[in-house]
Structures are given as C-alpha cells and as structure tokens.
Design a protein around this motif. Structure first.
Motif, PDB file in Angstrom:
ATOM      1  N   ILE A 267      38.722  53.527 116.796  1.00  0.00           N
ATOM      2  CA  ILE A 267      37.608  52.627 116.461  1.00  0.00           C
ATOM      3  C   ILE A 267      36.241  53.298 116.578  1.00  0.00           C
ATOM      4  N   LEU A 268      36.176  54.499 117.129  1.00  0.00           N
ATOM      5  CA  LEU A 268      34.888  55.185 117.305  1.00  0.00           C
ATOM      6  C   LEU A 268      34.560  55.981 116.047  1.00  0.00           C
ATOM      7  N   GLU A 269      34.148  55.274 115.029  1.00  0.00           N
ATOM      8  CA  GLU A 269      33.962  55.900 113.718  1.00  0.00           C
ATOM      9  C   GLU A 269      32.854  56.939 113.710  1.00  0.00           C
ATOM     10  N   ALA A 270      31.720  56.636 114.353  1.00  0.00           N
ATOM     11  CA  ALA A 270      30.594  57.588 114.354  1.00  0.00           C
ATOM     12  C   ALA A 270      30.984  58.875 115.072  1.00  0.00           C
ATOM     13  N   ALA A 271      31.652  58.744 116.208  1.00  0.00           N
ATOM     14  CA  ALA A 271      32.076  59.934 116.963  1.00  0.00           C
ATOM     15  C   ALA A 271      33.093  60.740 116.166  1.00  0.00           C
ATOM     16  N   HIS A 273      33.414  60.899 112.986  1.00  0.00           N
ATOM     17  CA  HIS A 273      32.703  61.574 111.887  1.00  0.00           C
ATOM     18  C   HIS A 273      32.013  62.844 112.398  1.00  0.00           C
ATOM     19  N   LEU A 274      31.415  62.759 113.591  1.00  0.00           N
ATOM     20  CA  LEU A 274      30.744  63.926 114.170  1.00  0.00           C
ATOM     21  C   LEU A 274      31.755  65.017 114.491  1.00  0.00           C
ATOM     22  N   TYR A 275      32.900  64.644 115.055  1.00  0.00           N
ATOM     23  CA  TYR A 275      33.924  65.638 115.372  1.00  0.00           C
ATOM     24  C   TYR A 275      34.393  66.351 114.098  1.00  0.00           C
ATOM     25  N   SER A 276      34.540  65.586 113.038  1.00  0.00           N
ATOM     26  CA  SER A 276      34.969  66.176 111.771  1.00  0.00           C
ATOM     27  C   SER A 276      33.944  67.184 111.263  1.00  0.00           C
ATOM     28  N   LYS A 277      32.669  66.878 111.395  1.00  0.00           N
ATOM     29  CA  LYS A 277      31.607  67.785 110.956  1.00  0.00           C
ATOM     30  C   LYS A 277      31.642  69.098 111.734  1.00  0.00           C
ATOM     31  N   TYR A 278      32.114  69.052 112.980  1.00  0.00           N
ATOM     32  CA  TYR A 278      32.178  70.254 113.817  1.00  0.00           C
ATOM     33  C   TYR A 278      33.520  70.969 113.683  1.00  0.00           C
ATOM     34  N   GLY A 279      34.333  70.575 112.711  1.00  0.00           N
ATOM     35  CA  GLY A 279      35.573  71.294 112.441  1.00  0.00           C
ATOM     36  C   GLY A 279      36.788  70.815 113.199  1.00  0.00           C
ATOM     37  N   PHE A 280      36.692  69.695 113.911  1.00  0.00           N
ATOM     38  CA  PHE A 280      37.855  69.139 114.603  1.00  0.00           C
ATOM     39  C   PHE A 280      38.731  68.384 113.602  1.00  0.00           C
ATOM     40  N   GLU A 281      40.031  68.385 113.860  1.00  0.00           N
ATOM     41  CA  GLU A 281      40.972  67.643 113.033  1.00  0.00           C
ATOM     42  C   GLU A 281      41.901  66.828 113.927  1.00  0.00           C
ATOM     43  N   CYS A 282      42.239  65.635 113.463  1.00  0.00           N
ATOM     44  CA  CYS A 282      43.144  64.769 114.209  1.00  0.00           C
ATOM     45  C   CYS A 282      44.570  65.337 114.126  1.00  0.00           C
ATOM     46  N   THR A 283      45.184  65.599 115.281  1.00  0.00           N
ATOM     47  CA  THR A 283      46.503  66.245 115.305  1.00  0.00           C
ATOM     48  C   THR A 283      47.582  65.387 115.953  1.00  0.00           C
ATOM     49  N   GLU A 284      47.166  64.304 116.623  1.00  0.00           N
ATOM     50  CA  GLU A 284      48.160  63.495 117.332  1.00  0.00           C
ATOM     51  C   GLU A 284      47.615  62.085 117.514  1.00  0.00           C
ATOM     52  N   GLN A 285      48.494  61.096 117.482  1.00  0.00           N
ATOM     53  CA  GLN A 285      48.131  59.703 117.714  1.00  0.00           C
ATOM     54  C   GLN A 285      49.145  59.053 118.644  1.00  0.00           C
ATOM     55  N   LYS A 286      48.651  58.128 119.478  1.00  0.00           N
ATOM     56  CA  LYS A 286      49.561  57.372 120.334  1.00  0.00           C
ATOM     57  C   LYS A 286      48.918  56.025 120.661  1.00  0.00           C
ATOM     58  N   LEU A 296      44.928  49.817 120.986  1.00  0.00           N
ATOM     59  CA  LEU A 296      44.132  50.908 120.429  1.00  0.00           C
ATOM     60  C   LEU A 296      45.050  52.041 119.995  1.00  0.00           C
ATOM     61  N   ILE A 297      44.521  52.904 119.153  1.00  0.00           N
ATOM     62  CA  ILE A 297      45.218  54.139 118.789  1.00  0.00           C
ATOM     63  C   ILE A 297      44.412  55.306 119.352  1.00  0.00           C
ATOM     64  N   GLU A 298      44.963  55.957 120.368  1.00  0.00           N
ATOM     65  CA  GLU A 298      44.329  57.164 120.882  1.00  0.00           C
ATOM     66  C   GLU A 298      44.626  58.323 119.940  1.00  0.00           C
ATOM     67  N   GLU A 299      43.639  59.185 119.758  1.00  0.00           N
ATOM     68  CA  GLU A 299      43.782  60.324 118.851  1.00  0.00           C
ATOM     69  C   GLU A 299      43.392  61.619 119.559  1.00  0.00           C
ATOM     70  N   ARG A 300      44.184  62.629 119.346  1.00  0.00           N
ATOM     71  CA  ARG A 300      43.821  63.973 119.811  1.00  0.00           C
ATOM     72  C   ARG A 300      43.265  64.738 118.626  1.00  0.00           C
ATOM     73  N   TRP A 301      42.094  65.363 118.845  1.00  0.00           N
ATOM     74  CA  TRP A 301      41.453  66.177 117.808  1.00  0.00           C
ATOM     75  C   TRP A 301      41.357  67.599 118.346  1.00  0.00           C
ATOM     76  N   ASP A 302      41.690  68.571 117.498  1.00  0.00           N
ATOM     77  CA  ASP A 302      41.708  69.976 117.891  1.00  0.00           C
ATOM     78  C   ASP A 302      40.829  70.824 116.988  1.00  0.00           C
ATOM     79  N   SER A 303      40.368  71.930 117.550  1.00  0.00           N
ATOM     80  CA  SER A 303      39.576  72.887 116.768  1.00  0.00           C
ATOM     81  C   SER A 303      39.805  74.292 117.302  1.00  0.00           C
ATOM     82  N   GLU A 304      39.951  75.227 116.377  1.00  0.00           N
ATOM     83  CA  GLU A 304      40.026  76.647 116.736  1.00  0.00           C
ATOM     84  C   GLU A 304      38.611  77.214 116.733  1.00  0.00           C
ATOM     85  N   LEU A 305      38.266  77.946 117.768  1.00  0.00           N
ATOM     86  CA  LEU A 305      36.918  78.485 117.901  1.00  0.00           C
ATOM     87  C   LEU A 305      36.840  79.879 117.306  1.00  0.00           C
TER      88      LEU A 305
END
Length: 308
Positions: A267-271, A273-286, A296-305
């Motif tokens: 539900i945290l759409e603004a956050a 969107h910001l994570y996506s701009k910084y190269g994070f991708e959603c990799t897991e949901q529970k 709620l749907i918890e989401e894990r977002w990952d990024s390679e540095l």
C-alpha cells in the motif's frame, strides 16, 4: 472575510499575549524605564543617528508620549541630539556612552527574567516556542517564506525512541496500523542499538525539528538491509526522502556492500515508486495479517550495488 472561528481564536491569543506583555512590562522592565521606553533605547542602540519620527512610526508610539520620552532621556543624559544635514527642522538622536551602558544593563536584566519565565520548558519545547514566534512574525509582516534548512545527520542518544514514535504515529494515522507494528519497530531498533557494526541510522532535521529517518543494517559482509525509512507527513514533497536515500546508499558504497534489500508493504505507493527509481525490484511477497484489520502484502525489494 476569514473564518469567524479563526478570527475569534486570534483574538483569544491576543488577549493571552497581552497579559504576557503586561507581565513583561511589570516584572522584567522595571522603573525607571518600562517596556515602551526600553524599546526606544533599543531602536537607538548601534545607530549613529535616527529621528524621533522614525522611531515613533516604527513602534507606534503617540507623538506626545514620544516627546516626553525624548525629554526624559535628555534629562537623564542618555541621548544627544544633532541637527539633520538634510533637514534643519529635524534632529538626529543617538545614545551617549552612558545611554549605551543603561541599555545593555536593561538587556542583561531582561534576558535573566525571560530565562526565568521559560525555565520550566525543555529544549524541544523552547525550540517549538521560538519557531512559533518566527511563524507569527513572518505571516503578519508578509515576509517571503524562506526555504527550510534541512540537515541529514547520524542519530544521537535518545532519538531512536522518537524514530519509533514517528513510525507508530504515521502508520496508525495514515493506514490504521496497530500497536503491534510499533512493537516490531521498537524491537528492531533495540537490536540495532546493541549491534551497530557496519550500519548507521540517520535523522532528517528540518529547521531543527526531527522530520524522518533512514538506516542501514549489516546482514553479512556483502549484504545490507535498508530499514526505518519514514518521513513525517508534514515534510513530504520537499525532496527529503531522496536526500535520505542518497545518504544511505552512499554509505553502502563506502562500506563496499554489493547487495541491499528492504521490506515494505504493497500500500506504500510513493515509497515503492521511489525504490523503483533507485533500481530496487520486488523479489518476494508474503501476506501479513498482524498489523491492520485487513491483510497486507509484505514485499521484499532488492538491488545490486555498482561498486565501480
């Protein structure tokens, strides 16, 4: 016309503040120079010459009363006059050496008495008071608003509790999260406080007030977790969230982390969107049925540095 209830609230504040001014006049500015006369001395201090008319118009003093003040100051050897070069009918006023000493003594005494008045306030409450005073002054003098002063800094002792408070208040007010969510935040912060190796938590300050936070917690030698990213809703839309993200990711680069992840909710759409701009991708949901009345749907977002 402005809202009548707001006008009456302004009048109520005026009555309250008039009582405070009366107390200042009686208890802080003692005889022989009450508040109005001390204000005239303050206008004269540091100036090489100013007319009585200029002071009177600035302070809103009656012409006759201003004349009596000037005569009293002359009699007490506080001021001296000299003819204005541009207008022979006007006189420029300035403080004598003795007048400066009297003014500084009044200032010192006033500072001591005001310190007593606000002595029961905490440092945070005193900051709130002075900010409110500045706001009133700027709004009623129609000053152009200045850009807020934003500072991103490491947390200080006592502030982790406030970070937990920001999370609890914001998520309850905005999304209806229960107290259990705040317990989850507090538990994680306590663990972080006991082991900060390879991590850091930053505070966003806006004009001296805590506005948000972000943290990096070490998972292992190559992986970090981004945590406790929150921004008070009063300060959103000012680019502060981006500054917090930049600070956290720069720290990860300096620590040579190769991978970073975070957990959020759908539900945290603004956050998101910001994570996506910084190269994070959603990799897991529970699913999560603990924090709100609806699942709620918890989401894990990952990024390679990129370490290059």
């Amino acid at each position: 016309m402005a809202d009548l209830a707001k006008i009456e609230e302004i009048r109520r504040f005026n009555r309250h503040y008039a009582n405070i001014l009366g107390k200042i006049d009686q208890e802080i500015y003692h005889k022989p120079y009450p508040l109005s006369e001390a204000s005239v001395l303050a206008e004269l201090y540091g100036k090489t010459g100013i007319t009585a008319t200029e002071i009177r118009e600035k302070l809103g003093i009656d012409r006759g009363y201003m004349s009596r003040i000037i005569q009293k100051f002359e009699d007490d050897k506080l001021i001296a006059k000299k003819q204005a070069p541009s207008d022979k009918r006007q006189h420029l006023l300035h403080l004598t050496n003795y007048g400066e000493k009297v003014h500084l003594a009044l200032v010192d005494e006033a500072n001591k008495e005001v310190a007593k008045m606000v002595g029961s306030l905490t440092s945070h409450q005193l900051d709130q008071l002075t900010r409110a005073m500045h706001t009133v002054e700027k709004l009623l003098t129609h000053e152009e608003p200045q850009a807020p002063s934003v500072l991103i800094r490491p947390f200080q002792p006592g502030e982790l509790g406030y970070v937990s408070y920001l999370h609890g208040r914001f998520y309850n007010k905005t999304y209806g999260f229960s107290e259990l969510f705040e317990y989850y935040v507090m538990k994680g912060l306590s663990e972080f406080l006991m082991d900060q190796q390879g991590g850091e938590l930053w505070i966003a300050e806006v004009d001296g007030e805590i506005a948000g936070s972000i943290a990096i917690a070490r998972v292992d030698g190559h992986t970090a977790q981004l945590r406790w990213f929150v921004l008070d809703d009063r300060f959103q839309g000012q680019g502060i969230g981006k500054s917090l993200m930049d600070t956290a990711l720069a720290f990860c680069q300096a620590q040579n982390y190769r991978h970073i992840f975070l957990w959020t909710v759908h539900i945290l759409e603004a956050a998101r969107h910001l994570y996506s701009k910084y190269g994070f991708e959603c990799t897991e949901q529970k699913p999560n049925a603990e924090w709100t009345s609806q699942e709620l749907i918890e989401e894990r977002w990952d990024s390679e540095l990129d370490l290059h």
